[in-house]
Design an enzyme around this catalytic site. Structure first.
Site, short mmCIF file in Angstrom:
data_model
loop_
_atom_site.label_atom_id
_atom_site.label_comp_id
_atom_site.label_asym_id
_atom_site.label_seq_id
_atom_site.Cartn_x
_atom_site.Cartn_y
_atom_site.Cartn_z
N CYS A 112 4.99 -6.53 2.00
CA CYS A 112 5.24 -4.89 2.03
C CYS A 112 4.48 -4.34 2.95
O CYS A 112 4.83 -4.36 4.13
CB CYS A 112 5.17 -4.50 0.52
SG CYS A 112 6.26 -3.26 0.14
N TYR A 113 3.63 -3.29 2.81
CA TYR A 113 3.06 -2.63 3.53
C TYR A 113 2.46 -3.42 4.53
O TYR A 113 2.62 -3.19 5.89
CB TYR A 113 2.03 -1.78 2.82
CG TYR A 113 1.35 -0.93 3.72
CD1 TYR A 113 2.04 0.37 4.18
CD2 TYR A 113 -0.05 -0.89 4.41
CE1 TYR A 113 1.19 1.36 5.13
CE2 TYR A 113 -0.69 -0.31 5.27
CZ TYR A 113 0.05 0.92 5.67
OH TYR A 113 -0.54 1.53 6.57
N GLU A 117 4.19 -11.55 -5.41
CA GLU A 117 3.24 -11.55 -6.39
C GLU A 117 3.62 -11.20 -7.88
O GLU A 117 2.96 -11.30 -8.85
CB GLU A 117 1.98 -10.83 -6.11
CG GLU A 117 2.19 -9.36 -5.87
CD GLU A 117 2.70 -8.94 -4.52
OE1 GLU A 117 3.44 -9.64 -3.81
OE2 GLU A 117 2.49 -7.65 -4.45
N ASP A 154 -16.17 -12.52 -22.69
CA ASP A 154 -17.08 -12.91 -21.25
C ASP A 154 -18.45 -13.16 -21.59
O ASP A 154 -19.12 -14.12 -21.45
CB ASP A 154 -17.24 -11.45 -20.42
CG ASP A 154 -15.58 -11.22 -20.17
OD1 ASP A 154 -14.76 -11.99 -20.16
OD2 ASP A 154 -15.36 -9.87 -19.87
N GLY A 164 0.79 -1.31 -0.08
CA GLY A 164 -0.01 -0.05 0.04
C GLY A 164 0.87 1.13 -0.04
O GLY A 164 2.11 1.24 0.53
N HIS A 202 8.00 -8.26 -2.97
CA HIS A 202 6.60 -8.79 -3.48
C HIS A 202 6.62 -10.08 -4.24
O HIS A 202 6.86 -10.14 -5.55
CB HIS A 202 6.15 -7.56 -4.50
CG HIS A 202 5.78 -6.29 -4.08
ND1 HIS A 202 4.60 -5.85 -3.48
CD2 HIS A 202 6.47 -5.17 -3.72
CE1 HIS A 202 4.53 -4.58 -3.02
NE2 HIS A 202 5.64 -4.21 -3.02
N LYS A 227 -9.84 -12.70 -15.74
CA LYS A 227 -9.93 -12.80 -17.27
C LYS A 227 -9.31 -13.97 -17.77
O LYS A 227 -10.19 -14.93 -18.66
CB LYS A 227 -9.43 -11.73 -18.04
CG LYS A 227 -9.63 -11.71 -19.59
CD LYS A 227 -10.83 -10.86 -19.78
CE LYS A 227 -11.17 -10.64 -21.34
NZ LYS A 227 -12.38 -10.27 -21.26
#
Ligand code: GLN
Length: 514
Positions: A82-83, A171, A227, A55, A169, A370
């Site tokens: 992190c944050y 991710e 979609d 964040g 991070h 997606k």
């Protein structure tokens, strides 16, 4: 359905959705909630684990985003990133302050591979860092399990209490072994089994829809995009002829696209459903007459779309359910899930034709990212070329024509775009380039063809490489390929005498050209 779940608590970091996607890639279902969510609600969801995201704040600032300390007492494993890591330390009695050296980018981190979170990770591993603050002193009870030259506490753990905090991070794909670390968290620490699989999801969703709909009637607006196509096929497998799909051809589709959609979903296609194609081209062109401004065009097309759809729905009579192709990022970005809130109000969420008479909305893809929608599409046996169709804006070519939209201009951009796509595929570049299309400028200039002066339009070719469609770079298309495309367009498309290539990235440009 009692599937295992990880909760991502969002502190407004730019990678929040990525965290959830990576966890899902480990076959564990995951949902994002704002840091403001009441911990009772989180506890009631009975998650297998909690992840706190990064964040923008500094956790020691007065109004910084925070969380209830109770989160660390629930007996549920928590991983702070992190944050989230800094906050965990701050709340639990450690010390966080401005770092003497801020770290940004790929940094080599030394990790303690005896920690469950770093199991099978190399001792020296490249990780993505992005922080100004650092953990100066960890909270009592915690043990340091990673460091870099500038960041003595790059990760800590309190193994017995299943609390982990990581300054970098995992991710982000630049963290070489990030997915392994997240997988370690969900499997080694949270003891997940990995029950999130697309085949099971598709099967369960179909069953659930069948049960919900009963003998009711269902209406679906089909755009031909990924979609809505996946949603339509799912519904048709669940309730067959109780489903009516209305496909509005607004005359702003790519070349032949209307017919392609009809071939798949119409009576000669493989699916059982009622298919209605509305050829509303004229209606749209009339509304767009003299309109120059792109936002205004978007609004007009969007509104007209709803009007046409309503007119059709009235003819069909009463329906019980309306299908929407909402996907998870729409939910999150509308501020309903995480903290990245109010970035945009999404047309799929809440933007319904309110004069329609129906009992309930069905959103079969509401939980999916997606790439998961695409996987679900493949599970459902939808043709690959449809499943991997490029993103295409709802207002279609209406916003890929600069200035006024006319039937004639639509023809030009359709033809040019078709040639462009054909040649890109022939050159074997279609898998490499994220998105590419032709747009029509509002500029006319002088040229010469067959010894005769021409005064015609210029078409623009756009091609971008992008991983997430948030940022993008112009794709480097080989000169020979561009040359071939140019000469074909100028020769074959009447009223075009110039071809330009757009070299702008996003930012400062957008992916679309409007
Ligand atoms: N704002 C905090 C810092 O600068 C956390 C950054 C982040 O989460 N990426 O250190």
């Amino acid at each position: 359905m009692n599937r295992e779940k990880i909760i991502v608590i969002d502190f407004g970091g730019q990678y929040n959705q990525l965290v959830a996607r990576r966890v899902r890639e480990c076959n564990v279902y995951c949902e994002i909630y704002s840091y403001k969510t009441d911990p009772k609600i989180i506890q009631e969801m009975n998650p297998k684990g909690i992840i706190l995201t990064g964040g923008p704040n500094s956790c020691y600032d007065e109004n910084a985003a925070t969380c209830d300390p109770i989160l660390f007492e629930l007996g549920i494993p928590v991983l702070g990133l992190c944050y989230g890591a800094q906050l965990m330390m701050h709340i639990m009695g450690g010390q966080v302050c401005k770092a003497p050296v801020r770290e940004y980018g790929k940094i080599e981190v030394t990790v303690d591979t005896s920690s469950p979170i770093f199991q099978n990770v190399a001792e020296q591993t490249i990780c993505w860092m992005s922080h100004n603050d650092f953990i100066k002193k960890s909270a009592p009870g915690f043990q340091t399990i990673a460091h870099t030259p500038d960041c003595p506490i790059a990760a800590v753990q309190w193994k017995e209490r299943q609390l982990y905090a990581i300054q970098f991070h995992p991710e982000v794909l630049h963290t070489a072994e990030g997915t392994k670390m997240l997988s370690n968290f969900v499997y080694q620490v949270c003891n997940c089994h990995g029950d999130w699989r697309m085949d099971a999801f598709v099967e369960n969703t179909i069953k659930a829809i069948r049960k919900k709909v009963g003998s009711g009637r269902v209406l679906c607006a089909l755009s031909g995009g990924v979609d809505s196509s996946v949603a339509a096929v799912m519904l048709s497998k669940a309730v067959g002829n109780q489903l009516t799909c209305v496909f509005v051809d607004h005359g702003l589709l790519r070349k032949n696209e209307g017919d392609e959609i009809e071939e798949i979903f119409g009576p000669s296609g493989p699916y059982e459903l009622n298919f209605v194609r509305v050829n509303a081209q004229k209606r749209f062109y009339e509304k767009l007459k003299d309109i120059q401004e792109p936002e205004q065009k978007r609004k007009i097309i969007g509104e007209e779309f709803i009007r046409v759809f309503e007119d059709e729905a009235k003819k069909i009579g009463s329906v019980d359910f309306l299908v929407q192709g909402t996907i998870y990022p729409d939910v999150v970005e509308s501020g309903l899930g995480g903290e990245s809130a109010t970035i945009k109000s999404h047309h799929n969420v809440g933007g319904l034709p309110d004069h329609l008479n129906f009992k309930e909305i069905i959103e079969p893809l509401r939980e999916l990212f997606k790439d998961e929608v695409r996987q679900a599409g493949l599970e459902l046996g939808i043709p690959k070329n449809l499943v991997y169709r490029q993103p295409f804006p709802g207002p279609g070519l209406g916003i890929r024509i600069i200035g006024e939209v006319t039937a004639e201009k639509v023809r030009m951009v359709q033809e040019a775009d078709a040639i462009y796509r054909e040649e890109i595929t022939k050159a074997g570049l279609d898998k490499e380039i994220g998105q590419y299309f032709a747009a029509l400028t509002n500029m006319k200039s002088v040229g010469v063809m067959g010894d005769e002066r021409t005064y015609d339009y210029a078409v623009v070719l756009r091609a971008v490489s992008t991983v997430d469609f948030m940022t993008a770079e112009a794709a480097p298309i080989p000169w020979e390929v561009l040359g071939k495309i140019t000469s074909r367009i100028v020769n074959e498309v009447k009223n075009i005498n110039r071809v330009l290539y757009d070299c702008t990235g996003k930012p400062p440009g957008t992916i679309e050209f409007e």
